[in-house]
Scaffold this motif. Structure first.
Motif, PDB file in Angstrom:
ATOM      1  N   VAL A  99      42.694  36.209  20.335  1.00 44.69           N
ATOM      2  CA  VAL A  99      42.963  36.620  21.719  1.00 44.69           C
ATOM      3  C   VAL A  99      41.875  37.568  22.205  1.00 44.69           C
ATOM      4  CG1 VAL A  99      44.531  38.018  23.134  1.00 44.69           C
ATOM      5  CG2 VAL A  99      45.445  36.215  21.684  1.00 44.69           C
ATOM      6  N   GLN A 100      41.466  38.511  21.384  1.00 42.32           N
ATOM      7  CA  GLN A 100      40.412  39.443  21.781  1.00 42.32           C
ATOM      8  C   GLN A 100      39.119  38.694  22.102  1.00 42.32           C
ATOM      9  OE1 GLN A 100      40.761  42.059  18.309  1.00 42.32           O
ATOM     10  NE2 GLN A 100      41.208  43.720  19.732  1.00 42.32           N
ATOM     11  N   THR A 101      38.794  37.697  21.298  1.00 43.52           N
ATOM     12  CA  THR A 101      37.598  36.893  21.541  1.00 43.52           C
ATOM     13  C   THR A 101      37.731  36.126  22.852  1.00 43.52           C
ATOM     14  OG1 THR A 101      37.275  36.661  19.163  1.00 43.52           O
ATOM     15  CG2 THR A 101      36.124  35.086  20.577  1.00 43.52           C
ATOM     16  N   LEU A 102      38.894  35.568  23.098  1.00 41.58           N
ATOM     17  CA  LEU A 102      39.123  34.831  24.343  1.00 41.58           C
ATOM     18  C   LEU A 102      38.987  35.731  25.569  1.00 41.58           C
ATOM     19  CD1 LEU A 102      42.135  32.589  23.278  1.00 41.58           C
ATOM     20  CD2 LEU A 102      39.811  31.832  23.793  1.00 41.58           C
ATOM     21  N   TYR A 103      39.427  36.975  25.456  1.00 37.74           N
ATOM     22  CA  TYR A 103      39.297  37.912  26.578  1.00 37.74           C
ATOM     23  C   TYR A 103      37.844  38.147  26.940  1.00 37.74           C
ATOM     24  CZ  TYR A 103      43.984  39.348  27.633  1.00 37.74           C
ATOM     25  OH  TYR A 103      45.263  39.362  28.088  1.00 37.74           O
ATOM     26  N   LEU A 104      37.019  38.302  25.943  1.00 34.56           N
ATOM     27  CA  LEU A 104      35.605  38.536  26.206  1.00 34.56           C
ATOM     28  C   LEU A 104      34.973  37.343  26.909  1.00 34.56           C
ATOM     29  CD1 LEU A 104      34.631  40.277  22.850  1.00 34.56           C
ATOM     30  CD2 LEU A 104      35.045  41.355  25.075  1.00 34.56           C
ATOM     31  N   GLU A 105      35.476  36.150  26.604  1.00 36.79           N
ATOM     32  CA  GLU A 105      34.911  34.936  27.187  1.00 36.79           C
ATOM     33  C   GLU A 105      35.525  34.575  28.539  1.00 36.79           C
ATOM     34  OE1 GLU A 105      34.461  30.259  25.935  1.00 36.79           O
ATOM     35  OE2 GLU A 105      34.703  31.776  24.375  1.00 36.79           O
ATOM     36  N   TRP A 106      36.865  34.714  28.671  1.00 34.58           N
ATOM     37  CA  TRP A 106      37.563  34.209  29.846  1.00 34.58           C
ATOM     38  C   TRP A 106      38.086  35.271  30.801  1.00 34.58           C
ATOM     39  CZ3 TRP A 106      37.813  29.078  31.006  1.00 34.58           C
ATOM     40  CH2 TRP A 106      37.424  28.200  29.999  1.00 34.58           C
ATOM     41  N   GLY A 107      38.277  36.484  30.361  1.00 32.79           N
ATOM     42  CA  GLY A 107      38.785  37.542  31.232  1.00 32.79           C
ATOM     43  C   GLY A 107      40.198  37.268  31.720  1.00 32.79           C
ATOM     44  N   ILE A 108      40.438  37.497  33.000  1.00 33.34           N
ATOM     45  CA  ILE A 108      41.776  37.400  33.589  1.00 33.34           C
ATOM     46  C   ILE A 108      42.333  35.979  33.551  1.00 33.34           C
ATOM     47  CG2 ILE A 108      41.059  37.032  35.986  1.00 33.34           C
ATOM     48  CD1 ILE A 108      43.872  39.350  34.837  1.00 33.34           C
ATOM     49  N   TRP A 109      41.474  34.976  33.508  1.00 35.12           N
ATOM     50  CA  TRP A 109      41.936  33.592  33.489  1.00 35.12           C
ATOM     51  C   TRP A 109      42.768  33.288  32.250  1.00 35.12           C
ATOM     52  CZ3 TRP A 109      42.077  30.993  37.731  1.00 35.12           C
ATOM     53  CH2 TRP A 109      41.187  31.319  38.746  1.00 35.12           C
ATOM     54  N   ILE A 110      42.507  33.993  31.179  1.00 35.47           N
ATOM     55  CA  ILE A 110      43.257  33.753  29.950  1.00 35.47           C
ATOM     56  C   ILE A 110      44.714  34.193  30.112  1.00 35.47           C
ATOM     57  CG2 ILE A 110      42.766  35.913  28.737  1.00 35.47           C
ATOM     58  CD1 ILE A 110      42.690  32.408  27.210  1.00 35.47           C
ATOM     59  N   VAL A 111      44.955  35.209  30.939  1.00 39.67           N
ATOM     60  CA  VAL A 111      46.336  35.653  31.190  1.00 39.67           C
ATOM     61  C   VAL A 111      47.098  34.561  31.934  1.00 39.67           C
ATOM     62  CG1 VAL A 111      47.786  37.364  32.352  1.00 39.67           C
ATOM     63  CG2 VAL A 111      45.692  38.080  31.192  1.00 39.67           C
ATOM     64  N   PHE A 112      46.457  33.972  32.934  1.00 34.41           N
ATOM     65  CA  PHE A 112      47.086  32.881  33.674  1.00 34.41           C
ATOM     66  C   PHE A 112      47.417  31.719  32.741  1.00 34.41           C
ATOM     67  CE2 PHE A 112      46.242  28.695  35.536  1.00 34.41           C
ATOM     68  CZ  PHE A 112      47.347  28.589  36.360  1.00 34.41           C
ATOM     69  N   LEU A 113      46.444  31.298  31.937  1.00 35.94           N
ATOM     70  CA  LEU A 113      46.652  30.174  31.021  1.00 35.94           C
ATOM     71  C   LEU A 113      47.734  30.485  29.984  1.00 35.94           C
ATOM     72  CD1 LEU A 113      42.954  29.072  30.471  1.00 35.94           C
ATOM     73  CD2 LEU A 113      44.710  27.886  31.806  1.00 35.94           C
ATOM     74  N   ALA A 114      47.721  31.695  29.446  1.00 29.80           N
ATOM     75  CA  ALA A 114      48.735  32.086  28.459  1.00 29.80           C
ATOM     76  C   ALA A 114      50.119  32.128  29.101  1.00 29.80           C
ATOM     77  CB  ALA A 114      48.397  33.449  27.867  1.00 29.80           C
ATOM     78  N   GLY A 115      50.191  32.553  30.351  1.00 31.54           N
ATOM     79  CA  GLY A 115      51.479  32.613  31.046  1.00 31.54           C
ATOM     80  C   GLY A 115      52.081  31.244  31.263  1.00 31.54           C
ATOM     81  N   PHE A 116      51.247  30.248  31.466  1.00 30.94           N
ATOM     82  CA  PHE A 116      51.730  28.898  31.745  1.00 30.94           C
ATOM     83  C   PHE A 116      51.977  28.091  30.472  1.00 30.94           C
ATOM     84  CE2 PHE A 116      51.517  24.493  33.152  1.00 30.94           C
ATOM     85  CZ  PHE A 116      52.349  24.538  34.254  1.00 30.94           C
ATOM     86  N   SER A 117      51.232  28.387  29.437  1.00 35.52           N
ATOM     87  CA  SER A 117      51.270  27.574  28.219  1.00 35.52           C
ATOM     88  C   SER A 117      52.362  28.052  27.256  1.00 35.52           C
ATOM     89  CB  SER A 117      49.918  27.623  27.537  1.00 35.52           C
ATOM     90  OG  SER A 117      49.749  28.869  26.908  1.00 35.52           O
ATOM     91  N   PRO A 118      52.624  27.269  26.214  1.00 33.77           N
ATOM     92  CA  PRO A 118      53.641  27.672  25.230  1.00 33.77           C
ATOM     93  C   PRO A 118      53.111  28.625  24.152  1.00 33.77           C
ATOM     94  CG  PRO A 118      52.891  25.457  24.764  1.00 33.77           C
ATOM     95  CD  PRO A 118      52.215  25.881  26.034  1.00 33.77           C
ATOM     96  N   ILE A 119      51.849  29.033  24.217  1.00 39.55           N
ATOM     97  CA  ILE A 119      51.339  29.966  23.206  1.00 39.55           C
ATOM     98  C   ILE A 119      51.988  31.335  23.425  1.00 39.55           C
ATOM     99  CG2 ILE A 119      49.158  28.768  22.800  1.00 39.55           C
ATOM    100  CD1 ILE A 119      47.794  30.624  24.684  1.00 39.55           C
TER     101      ILE A 119
END
Length: 190
Positions: A99-119
């Motif tokens: 998750v930390q690595t994804l934040y560095l790459e995607w920023g706020i978009w990762i929150v949107f994707l995580a909110g919608f997905s089953p992860i």
């Protein structure tokens, strides 16, 4: 006795209980910050039991989930050192580092994707606080992601659920044991 059919019948009965929305709200808050069971397992049977309240139940789930997300954010921001051992013990340690690595790459978009997905959304709420993501964009991304997921589920179940309820109940043992087998297989692969 058929285990999953019995559980399904119990969940449908519980979904019609007068206090079920309170339980749904509590599970939604808890799941976004520390609880392992997603609110979908309550939202879907509740919408099936009360299809005329689909929008209200989806709104309740979304708002409570975002409030729980803010709690997870606060945990990450203020108490990440205390929370990390819990994350490790729950088996989410490797996921935490990803998750930390994804934040560095995607920023706020990762929150949107995580909110919608089953992860596990809770990893992203805690990580958002830890990474000091701006709070307002975090809340907005959570509202859109979680709201999109819960409203889509509520609409589909309210429209298709009553027609499919009998066939789902007849297939519940196959569905339940298939999910158990898939979870075990996924665990062994990962």
């Amino acid at each position: 006795m058929k285990l999953f059919t019995w559980l399904y019948d119990r969940m449908i009965l519980a979904a019609a209980h007068r206090r079920a929305p309170w339980y749904l709200g509590a599970v939604s808050v808890a799941e976004s910050s520390f609880f392992p069971i997603p609110p979908d397992v309550m939202l879907m049977p509740m919408v099936l039991a009360r299809p005329q309240q689909a929008w209200r139940l989806a709104t309740l789930t979304t708002v409570c989930s975002v409030l729980g997300g803010v709690l997870g954010y606060a945990l990450g921001y203020f108490a990440v050192e205390s929370v990390l051992p819990l994350i490790e013990r729950a088996g989410y340690g490797a996921g935490w580092h990803q998750v930390q690595t994804l934040y560095l790459e995607w920023g706020i978009w990762i929150v949107f994707l995580a909110g919608f997905s089953p992860i596990p959304y809770k990893l992203f709420t805690i990580a958002s606080g830890f990474m000091a993501l701006p709070l307002i964009p975090f809340i907005l991304a959570s509202l859109v992601g979680r709201g999109g997921r819960f409203f889509l589920e509520a609409i589909l179940v309210s429209r298709l659920g009553p027609r499919m309820q009998d066939s789902v109940r007849r297939s519940m043992e196959w569905i339940g044991w298939g999910l158990v087998a898939t979870a075990i297989l996924f665990y062994l692969i990962v």
